[in-house]
Design a protein around this motif. Structure first.
Motif, PDB file in Angstrom:
ATOM      1  N   GLY A  52       5.784  -9.435  -1.511  1.00  0.00           N
ATOM      2  CA  GLY A  52       6.502  -8.507  -2.336  1.00  0.00           C
ATOM      3  C   GLY A  52       6.875  -7.286  -1.747  1.00  0.00           C
ATOM      4  N   ASP A  53       7.408  -6.408  -2.513  1.00  0.00           N
ATOM      5  CA  ASP A  53       7.654  -4.903  -1.999  1.00  0.00           C
ATOM      6  C   ASP A  53       6.793  -3.864  -2.619  1.00  0.00           C
ATOM      7  OD1 ASP A  53       9.470  -6.440  -0.598  1.00  0.00           O
ATOM      8  OD2 ASP A  53      11.154  -5.676  -1.472  1.00  0.00           O
ATOM      9  N   SER A  72       6.336   1.699  -6.896  1.00  0.00           N
ATOM     10  CA  SER A  72       6.532   0.197  -7.137  1.00  0.00           C
ATOM     11  C   SER A  72       5.196  -0.365  -6.515  1.00  0.00           C
ATOM     12  CB  SER A  72       7.920  -0.387  -6.669  1.00  0.00           C
ATOM     13  OG  SER A  72       8.989   0.116  -7.435  1.00  0.00           O
ATOM     14  N   GLN A  73       4.420  -0.765  -7.540  1.00  0.00           N
ATOM     15  CA  GLN A  73       3.198  -1.392  -6.942  1.00  0.00           C
ATOM     16  C   GLN A  73       3.319  -2.859  -6.694  1.00  0.00           C
ATOM     17  OE1 GLN A  73       0.306  -0.486 -10.141  1.00  0.00           O
ATOM     18  NE2 GLN A  73       1.510   1.396 -10.584  1.00  0.00           N
ATOM     19  N   LEU A  74       2.619  -3.360  -5.618  1.00  0.00           N
ATOM     20  CA  LEU A  74       2.446  -4.809  -5.203  1.00  0.00           C
ATOM     21  C   LEU A  74       1.034  -5.204  -5.519  1.00  0.00           C
ATOM     22  CD1 LEU A  74       3.644  -7.344  -3.948  1.00  0.00           C
ATOM     23  CD2 LEU A  74       3.194  -6.337  -1.675  1.00  0.00           C
ATOM     24  N   SER A  75      -0.012  -4.639  -4.935  1.00  0.00           N
ATOM     25  CA  SER A  75      -1.241  -4.766  -5.296  1.00  0.00           C
ATOM     26  C   SER A  75      -2.260  -3.418  -4.582  1.00  0.00           C
ATOM     27  CB  SER A  75      -1.916  -6.145  -4.426  1.00  0.00           C
ATOM     28  OG  SER A  75      -2.095  -5.710  -2.993  1.00  0.00           O
ATOM     29  N   THR A  76      -3.504  -3.400  -5.182  1.00  0.00           N
ATOM     30  CA  THR A  76      -4.169  -1.965  -4.622  1.00  0.00           C
ATOM     31  C   THR A  76      -4.318  -2.239  -3.198  1.00  0.00           C
ATOM     32  OG1 THR A  76      -5.342  -2.140  -6.827  1.00  0.00           O
ATOM     33  CG2 THR A  76      -6.461  -0.888  -4.827  1.00  0.00           C
ATOM     34  N   LYS A  77      -4.589  -3.215  -2.636  1.00  0.00           N
ATOM     35  CA  LYS A  77      -4.958  -3.296  -1.064  1.00  0.00           C
ATOM     36  C   LYS A  77      -3.829  -3.157  -0.253  1.00  0.00           C
ATOM     37  CE  LYS A  77      -9.471  -5.479  -1.276  1.00  0.00           C
ATOM     38  NZ  LYS A  77     -10.416  -6.342  -0.770  1.00  0.00           N
ATOM     39  N   THR A  78      -2.455  -3.825  -0.684  1.00  0.00           N
ATOM     40  CA  THR A  78      -1.429  -3.547   0.138  1.00  0.00           C
ATOM     41  C   THR A  78      -1.070  -2.134  -0.208  1.00  0.00           C
ATOM     42  OG1 THR A  78      -0.042  -4.416  -1.793  1.00  0.00           O
ATOM     43  CG2 THR A  78      -0.660  -6.027  -0.082  1.00  0.00           C
ATOM     44  N   ASP A  79      -0.842  -1.491  -1.242  1.00  0.00           N
ATOM     45  CA  ASP A  79      -0.460  -0.420  -1.494  1.00  0.00           C
ATOM     46  C   ASP A  79      -1.080   0.786  -0.771  1.00  0.00           C
ATOM     47  OD1 ASP A  79       1.269  -1.463  -3.188  1.00  0.00           O
ATOM     48  OD2 ASP A  79       0.356  -0.912  -5.108  1.00  0.00           O
ATOM     49  N   LEU A  80      -2.504   0.666  -0.874  1.00  0.00           N
ATOM     50  CA  LEU A  80      -3.375   1.757  -0.106  1.00  0.00           C
ATOM     51  C   LEU A  80      -3.331   1.370   1.302  1.00  0.00           C
ATOM     52  CD1 LEU A  80      -6.346   1.924  -2.466  1.00  0.00           C
ATOM     53  CD2 LEU A  80      -4.422   3.559  -2.081  1.00  0.00           C
ATOM     54  N   GLN A 118      11.106  -7.574  -5.480  1.00  0.00           N
ATOM     55  CA  GLN A 118      12.251  -7.638  -4.472  1.00  0.00           C
ATOM     56  C   GLN A 118      13.517  -6.967  -5.245  1.00  0.00           C
ATOM     57  OE1 GLN A 118      13.480 -11.925  -4.293  1.00  0.00           O
ATOM     58  NE2 GLN A 118      14.534 -11.320  -2.219  1.00  0.00           N
ATOM     59  N   ASP A 119      13.638  -6.726  -6.416  1.00  0.00           N
ATOM     60  CA  ASP A 119      15.032  -5.980  -6.924  1.00  0.00           C
ATOM     61  C   ASP A 119      14.529  -4.799  -7.247  1.00  0.00           C
ATOM     62  OD1 ASP A 119      16.447  -8.446  -6.572  1.00  0.00           O
ATOM     63  OD2 ASP A 119      15.631  -8.948  -8.641  1.00  0.00           O
ATOM     64  N   ALA A 120      13.296  -4.006  -6.989  1.00  0.00           N
ATOM     65  CA  ALA A 120      13.071  -2.672  -7.420  1.00  0.00           C
ATOM     66  C   ALA A 120      14.043  -1.685  -6.663  1.00  0.00           C
ATOM     67  CB  ALA A 120      11.554  -2.377  -7.082  1.00  0.00           C
ATOM     68  N   GLN A 121      14.503  -0.820  -7.369  1.00  0.00           N
ATOM     69  CA  GLN A 121      15.282   0.165  -7.009  1.00  0.00           C
ATOM     70  C   GLN A 121      14.697   1.480  -6.399  1.00  0.00           C
ATOM     71  OE1 GLN A 121      18.926  -0.285  -6.921  1.00  0.00           O
ATOM     72  NE2 GLN A 121      18.269  -2.064  -7.459  1.00  0.00           N
ATOM     73  N   MET A 122      15.171   2.100  -5.196  1.00  0.00           N
ATOM     74  CA  MET A 122      14.648   3.087  -4.736  1.00  0.00           C
ATOM     75  C   MET A 122      14.741   4.340  -5.654  1.00  0.00           C
ATOM     76  SD  MET A 122      13.251   2.194  -1.752  1.00  0.00           S
ATOM     77  CE  MET A 122      13.254   3.745  -0.734  1.00  0.00           C
ATOM     78  N   PRO A 123      13.672   5.229  -5.916  1.00  0.00           N
ATOM     79  CA  PRO A 123      14.009   6.262  -6.766  1.00  0.00           C
ATOM     80  C   PRO A 123      14.591   7.152  -6.644  1.00  0.00           C
ATOM     81  CG  PRO A 123      11.841   6.455  -5.648  1.00  0.00           C
ATOM     82  CD  PRO A 123      12.391   5.044  -5.271  1.00  0.00           C
ATOM     83  N   THR A 124      15.577   7.754  -7.448  1.00  0.00           N
ATOM     84  CA  THR A 124      16.391   8.943  -7.328  1.00  0.00           C
ATOM     85  C   THR A 124      15.584  10.246  -7.007  1.00  0.00           C
ATOM     86  OG1 THR A 124      16.335   9.559  -9.723  1.00  0.00           O
ATOM     87  CG2 THR A 124      18.061   7.938  -8.604  1.00  0.00           C
ATOM     88  N   GLY A 125      16.337  10.985  -6.110  1.00  0.00           N
ATOM     89  CA  GLY A 125      15.844  12.353  -5.881  1.00  0.00           C
ATOM     90  C   GLY A 125      14.955  12.524  -4.756  1.00  0.00           C
ATOM     91  N   PHE A 126      14.859  11.124  -3.968  1.00  0.00           N
ATOM     92  CA  PHE A 126      14.014  10.897  -2.841  1.00  0.00           C
ATOM     93  C   PHE A 126      15.089  10.457  -1.626  1.00  0.00           C
ATOM     94  CE2 PHE A 126      11.102  10.819  -6.050  1.00  0.00           C
ATOM     95  CZ  PHE A 126       9.998  11.628  -5.742  1.00  0.00           C
ATOM     96  N   LYS A 127      14.851  10.815  -0.280  1.00  0.00           N
ATOM     97  CA  LYS A 127      15.775  10.462   0.658  1.00  0.00           C
ATOM     98  C   LYS A 127      14.966   9.022   1.194  1.00  0.00           C
ATOM     99  CE  LYS A 127      16.812  11.132   5.542  1.00  0.00           C
ATOM    100  NZ  LYS A 127      18.029  10.823   5.484  1.00  0.00           N
ATOM    101  N   ALA A 128      15.702   7.962   1.055  1.00  0.00           N
ATOM    102  CA  ALA A 128      15.220   6.627   1.444  1.00  0.00           C
ATOM    103  C   ALA A 128      15.130   6.560   3.057  1.00  0.00           C
ATOM    104  CB  ALA A 128      16.396   5.751   0.737  1.00  0.00           C
TER     105      ALA A 128
END
Length: 237
Positions: A52-53, A72-80, A118-128
């Protein structure tokens, strides 16, 4: 003569603009290459057919990384895995100050498990920024879970997370702050991933300024969904 001077100034401005654009593009390209080659697909995630993402936001201020948040969290180990590398990147200084968001897509070839976020949107106020794709082969494990999610973390004795890029001379255990309380000898295995509302990573001077010397190896600030809901109700009242 005036036309010649004006033309020369215009040409110089165009050259400078191009150089600035080229430098910026090159810097981000180097950052993308760095992440693509450094990020590893955690063995535990592969074993569980987790794919996932995740989406991570951070601020840049004069080349310093601040306010790293896992949106948007996937898992602790992938995120960290991704967050640590963002913190450790050594060449941010030429990049423009601002707020940025980056998506990392973990995919397993040969797996048919659910793709989380997969469908999580990029947060507003940040440069993607550009998406970083991390691919690996799905392991051939019998009776592996098919839904791509962990119902809970399994206990891991001696689990140790090190924040790369901290000021400490020796890499050590970060300070954990769970629901605004410092927790000693904390293990991420103690929390089910679905109970977590947000994870914020602090390092360096910002961590020490907030939490003192105990934070010299970095701070992982965790807020549970229950606590976030309670705080929201108190604020509303």
């Amino acid at each position: 003569m005036k036309k010649l001077v004006a033309s020369s100034l215009f040409a110089m401005l165009m050259i400078c603009s191009f150089q600035n654009w080229a430098q910026s593009a090159t810097n981000w390209d180097a950052f993308y290459r760095y992440l693509s080659t450094k990020i590893s697909y955690p063995a535990e995630a592969r074993a569980e057919l987790l794919q996932g993402d995740n989406i991570i936001t951070f601020n840049l201020d004069k080349g310093m990384v601040k306010n790293v948040n896992i949106q948007s969290q996937l898992s602790t180990k992938t995120d960290l895995e991704v967050a640590n590398l963002i913190l450790a990147y050594p060449a941010f200084k030429p990049a423009q100050n601002g707020s940025y968001a980056i998506r990392t897509s973990f995919r397993l070839q040969g797996a048919n498990s659910t793709i989380i976020n997969q469908d999580a949107q990029m947060p507003t106020g940040f440069k993607a920024l550009s998406t970083i794709n991390i691919n690996a082969m799905a392991p051939a494990i019998a009776n592996a879970p098919k839904n791509g999610k962990n119902s809970e973390f399994k206990s891991e004795n001696g689990t140790r997370i090190v924040l790369r890029g901290s000021n400490s001379q020796t890499a050590g255990q970060p300070l954990y702050v769970v629901d605004d309380k410092t927790v000693e000898n904390f293990e991420m295995a103690a929390l089910a991933p679905e109970s977590i509302d947000s994870v914020q990573i602090l390092k360096s001077l910002s961590a020490v300024a907030l939490y003192g010397k105990a934070a010299e190896n970095g701070v992982i600030v965790i807020t549970t969904k229950k606590y976030a809901s309670e705080k929201s109700k108190k604020t509303a009242n």
